[in-house]
Scaffold this active site. Structure first.
Site, PDB file in Angstrom:
ATOM      1  N   HIS A  58       0.822  -1.212   0.000  1.00  0.00           N
ATOM      2  CA  HIS A  58       0.000   0.000   0.000  1.00  0.00           C
ATOM      3  C   HIS A  58       0.855   1.262   0.000  1.00  0.00           C
ATOM      4  CE1 HIS A  58       0.788   0.923   4.277  1.00  0.00           C
ATOM      5  NE2 HIS A  58       0.638  -0.374   4.510  1.00  0.00           N
ATOM      6  N   CYS A  92       4.303  -4.729   6.063  1.00  0.00           N
ATOM      7  CA  CYS A  92       3.723  -4.561   4.738  1.00  0.00           C
ATOM      8  C   CYS A  92       4.767  -3.991   3.775  1.00  0.00           C
ATOM      9  CB  CYS A  92       2.510  -3.646   4.792  1.00  0.00           C
ATOM     10  SG  CYS A  92       1.085  -4.383   5.623  1.00  0.00           S
TER      11      CYS A  92
END
Length: 316
Positions: A244, A262
């Site tokens: 993201h 992430c």
């Protein structure tokens, strides 16, 4: 911020509640998706095409001529007429666990028609009981353009298409992501999990995506490290791994790993571009990290070799 934390009784009657294999409200850097988007394809070498109806792990296996039985409480992860990436497994989940003695009979009621060599395998899903999920995957990634029909018992039929190929390989050592899409290749600077919070290693498959996701570090044991909305979030694992947009990537992408697990992309349009082009079923491979993602943590099916995968069938 991001994260990638490592952390009834079997019945014969399957109820009516629908179980989602990869829900957005999960532990990890996931939370509540506010705006959702989807799209899709993937990549990888496909096997030589062989017309196979209900391909299974046994050579010479032929479909039964008998009508399919009902499979109450069964759910298929792919929508009818959907286009998916080359890594998407067909995942069938059940409202309640299927006892070991009944799994072979259940597999006989699952039919796949496609030009591919593939097999079913029972998967222990991170959020379900053993016996609540069985997946079908080809020996290698689906060939782009493949038309597939899947039947789960007498009541469920899905037709779907495999779209263009997209495989993104994240190398945490070089802080870069190589995106191979339909014959083109480009490199993108990224920042991955910091030491002690490493991004999962191995092959993951995009389950869904959302333009805006609320992420809270308290849900994964990181105290008050972060709590807020993150944008252009591509969902990779049930435990909460996303790829993201992350403002820290503006400084550290290409140079240092600073996230909570992430994969972070810069806010200069890099994250949005990747978000716009991926669809469910696209492949994201992470190399150079630690701890390979579990098969049942999202769609981790590709982390098993072919013989291991076939061994998970009740018909093997």
């Amino acid at each position: 911020m991001t994260t990638g934390v490592r952390g009834r009784r079997p019945g014969r009657a399957w109820g009516a509640a629908v179980l989602a294999v990869c829900a957005l409200a999960l532990a990890g850097c996931s939370g509540r998706a506010v705006a959702d988007g989807s799209g899709g394809t993937g990549t990888g070498a496909a096997p030589e095409a062989t017309t196979t109806v209900n391909p299974g792990p046994q050579k010479g296996h032929k479909p039964t001529p008998k009508p399919l039985k009902s499979l109450p409480g069964a759910h298929v992860n792919i929508a009818d007429r959907q286009t998916v990436g080359v890594g998407m497994p067909i995942s069938v989940t059940f409202d309640r666990a299927v006892p070991t003695a009944e799994r072979a009979d259940v597999e006989r009621q699952l039919k796949v028609t496609a030009d591919v060599e593939g097999a079913w395998s029972w998967v222990k899903d991170r959020n379900l009981l053993d016996g609540q999920r069985v997946d079908f995957r080809p020996r290698t990634y689906w060939k782009p353009g493949t038309e597939v029909t899947v039947r789960a018992g007498a009541g469920i039929t899905r037709h779907f298409t495999v779209g263009r190929s997209l495989v993104a390989t994240v190398d945490v050592r070089t802080h870069s992501m190589t995106v191979e899409k339909a014959g083109t290749t480009r490199k993108v600077p990224v920042t991955a999990g910091a030491p002690g919070m490493e991004t999962w290693n191995g092959t993951m498959v995009v389950s869904d995506k959302a333009t805006k996701v609320f992420m809270n570090s308290q849900t994964v044991g990181y105290g008050d490290a972060y709590a807020g909305y993150y944008y252009y979030a591509v969902h990779l694992t049930t435990s909460g791994t996303y790829l993201h947009q992350n403002p820290k990537a503006n400084t550290y992408a290409g140079h240092q790993n600073v996230t909570h697990g992430c994969v972070g992309l810069a806010t200069d349009g890099t994250a949005k571009r990747f978000y716009d082009e991926v669809i469910p079923g696209d492949v994201v491979k992470v190399v150079g990290s630690k701890d390979t993602v579990a098969v049942g943590n999202g769609y981790g099916d590709w982390n098993l070799g072919w013989e291991q995968w076939k061994a998970g069938s009740a018909l093997s």
